[in-house]
Enzyme design. Sequence first.
Site, PDB file in Angstrom:
ATOM      1  N   ILE A  11       0.827  -1.229   0.000  1.00  0.00           N
ATOM      2  CA  ILE A  11       0.000   0.000   0.000  1.00  0.00           C
ATOM      3  C   ILE A  11       0.851   1.264   0.000  1.00  0.00           C
ATOM      4  O   ILE A  11       0.429   2.301  -0.514  1.00  0.00           O
ATOM      5  CB  ILE A  11      -0.954  -0.007   1.239  1.00  0.00           C
ATOM      6  CG1 ILE A  11      -2.014   1.078   1.146  1.00  0.00           C
ATOM      7  CG2 ILE A  11      -0.191   0.179   2.557  1.00  0.00           C
ATOM      8  CD1 ILE A  11      -3.167   0.736   0.300  1.00  0.00           C
ATOM      9  N   ASP A  15       2.008   2.031  -6.816  1.00  0.00           N
ATOM     10  CA  ASP A  15       0.731   1.482  -7.298  1.00  0.00           C
ATOM     11  C   ASP A  15      -0.280   1.347  -6.171  1.00  0.00           C
ATOM     12  O   ASP A  15      -1.483   1.587  -6.369  1.00  0.00           O
ATOM     13  CB  ASP A  15       0.948   0.098  -7.932  1.00  0.00           C
ATOM     14  CG  ASP A  15       1.717   0.183  -9.236  1.00  0.00           C
ATOM     15  OD1 ASP A  15       2.164   1.293  -9.597  1.00  0.00           O
ATOM     16  OD2 ASP A  15       1.878  -0.870  -9.893  1.00  0.00           O
ATOM     17  N   SER A  91      11.004  -4.588  -5.484  1.00  0.00           N
ATOM     18  CA  SER A  91      10.646  -4.382  -6.891  1.00  0.00           C
ATOM     19  C   SER A  91      11.787  -3.827  -7.740  1.00  0.00           C
ATOM     20  O   SER A  91      11.573  -3.511  -8.908  1.00  0.00           O
ATOM     21  CB  SER A  91       9.431  -3.454  -6.978  1.00  0.00           C
ATOM     22  OG  SER A  91       9.805  -2.147  -6.604  1.00  0.00           O
ATOM     23  N   TYR A 102      16.527 -12.589  -0.410  1.00  0.00           N
ATOM     24  CA  TYR A 102      15.433 -11.782   0.145  1.00  0.00           C
ATOM     25  C   TYR A 102      14.356 -11.565  -0.928  1.00  0.00           C
ATOM     26  O   TYR A 102      13.155 -11.667  -0.666  1.00  0.00           O
ATOM     27  CB  TYR A 102      15.964 -10.420   0.635  1.00  0.00           C
ATOM     28  CG  TYR A 102      14.868  -9.534   1.160  1.00  0.00           C
ATOM     29  CD1 TYR A 102      14.415  -9.665   2.464  1.00  0.00           C
ATOM     30  CD2 TYR A 102      14.243  -8.604   0.323  1.00  0.00           C
ATOM     31  CE1 TYR A 102      13.373  -8.890   2.938  1.00  0.00           C
ATOM     32  CE2 TYR A 102      13.202  -7.823   0.785  1.00  0.00           C
ATOM     33  CZ  TYR A 102      12.769  -7.960   2.087  1.00  0.00           C
ATOM     34  OH  TYR A 102      11.731  -7.191   2.537  1.00  0.00           O
ATOM     35  N   THR A 134       4.976  -9.113 -14.124  1.00  0.00           N
ATOM     36  CA  THR A 134       5.763  -8.042 -14.742  1.00  0.00           C
ATOM     37  C   THR A 134       6.343  -8.413 -16.097  1.00  0.00           C
ATOM     38  O   THR A 134       6.702  -9.562 -16.341  1.00  0.00           O
ATOM     39  CB  THR A 134       6.923  -7.638 -13.804  1.00  0.00           C
ATOM     40  OG1 THR A 134       7.892  -6.900 -14.549  1.00  0.00           O
ATOM     41  CG2 THR A 134       7.636  -8.840 -13.208  1.00  0.00           C
ATOM     42  N   TYR A 158      15.007 -10.941  -9.613  1.00  0.00           N
ATOM     43  CA  TYR A 158      13.661 -10.366  -9.477  1.00  0.00           C
ATOM     44  C   TYR A 158      12.705 -11.046 -10.456  1.00  0.00           C
ATOM     45  O   TYR A 158      11.615 -11.497 -10.083  1.00  0.00           O
ATOM     46  CB  TYR A 158      13.719  -8.853  -9.740  1.00  0.00           C
ATOM     47  CG  TYR A 158      12.374  -8.196  -9.946  1.00  0.00           C
ATOM     48  CD1 TYR A 158      11.524  -7.934  -8.883  1.00  0.00           C
ATOM     49  CD2 TYR A 158      11.947  -7.815 -11.231  1.00  0.00           C
ATOM     50  CE1 TYR A 158      10.286  -7.319  -9.070  1.00  0.00           C
ATOM     51  CE2 TYR A 158      10.728  -7.197 -11.428  1.00  0.00           C
ATOM     52  CZ  TYR A 158       9.887  -6.952 -10.347  1.00  0.00           C
ATOM     53  OH  TYR A 158       8.661  -6.347 -10.550  1.00  0.00           O
TER      54      TYR A 158
END
Length: 349
Positions: A11, A15, A91, A102, A134, A158
Amino acid sequence: MKKKVALITGITGQDGSYLAEFLLKKKYKVIGLKRRSSLFNTQRVDHLYVDPLEKKTDFELYHSDMNDGSSIINIINKVKPDEIYNLAAQSHVKVSFEIPEYTANSDALGTLRFLEAIRSSNRPKKIKFYQASTSEMYGNCKKTPQNEKTVFNPDSPYAAAKLYAHNITKIYREAYGMFAANGILFNHESPRRGETFVTKKIVRGLTEIKFGIRKKLSLGNINSKRDWGHAKDYVEGMWKILQHNKPDDFVLATGKQISIRDFIVKCLRFLKLKYRFVGKGLNEKILDDSNKVIVDIDKKYFRPIDVENLKGDSSKARKVLNWKPKFNIDDLVEEMCLFEIENIKKNND
Ligand code: NAP
Ligand code: GDD
């Protein structure tokens, strides 16, 4: 009528904040999950929060973490969400090479923790789950533009973690009949973009140069190309994906692509900065009208592998969901630059 409850992870991110605004306008009750931080991390959503002691609010925040399964189970059982938007993630692609374990834990296993918590709750069929997939999952694939059928070829920790999350979302949908959907989103930006992503870094850096606050901006690979949209358009797409009559996977993209170099030029022009490119490769520079270096290239911003060519084909979302972006790249540059200019003026008052 009872309000729909949306649970949003991430949150406090770009986004998450736009999605919360969007859903509050649609009269949802919005529950946001934030992680513990030593500094305040709710700046992007503070304007949405009304002290419940003073006034009733449809916006609440709870602590949780993608790496803490029990908090995830507890919150789902407590707030009984109708829709979950899983936006939380480590991200940053380059950072994922430095903290791969992680990144895998939060981005890949964190998604599994949510899916398991839904599956083992007493209302697994009543919860719709959105996973933030993504375009990075395509990596340096040969095919352009990329769509839902393009083969994934992740090129970073990622992207590999996100591909696991994408696949496990699909597997839970097919194995358990859950409403679990993936939005494969191409890059989307805004004034609220994180400060270490390239668009924000460029806009902020060049605006500070314009106002004499800084002398120079250093960047990495400016040859790569991206399909950049506005985050506001993309959060609407997330919601549309969960309103569709069946769970499915959708690409959201503008279908237009420019290089980082072209993005820099658009910003230089908007800010009315005089510029001249000189040199090549690591020696490439941008000079101002008095021949001072205002942009140079620094090896430290390069990645072990860089994804160079992303351009999306979102015709499925356009046809099935009636989604289409309202903002183009010039709107985005203008909004981002004006935001930074305002910020500098405010700080100088
Ligand atoms: P962002 O601004 O980096 O926000 C990420 C959010 O995740 C932040 O709220 C962050 O909290 C939170 N977070 C990070 N690690 C966490 C953890 N271990 N536990 C709980 N929360 C954690 O990202 P964004 O641009 O809004 O993107 C939203 C999602 O879409 C991400 O999953 C991203 O990977 C994905 N995505 C983004 C794009 C894009 O172009 N923006 C494109 C495709 C997919 P803090 O505020 O405390 O750091
Ligand atoms: N961050 C950054 N900083 N990137 C730079 C720099 C720099 O100084 N200089 C050049 N770049 C190049 C990167 O090498 C990359 O090719 C491109 O700019 C975009 O980098 P980012 O803005 O960091 O975004 P990204 O494309 O790697 O990742 C973003 O988009 C993904 C969707 O494709 C993130 O939002 C990801 O979370 C998202 O999944």
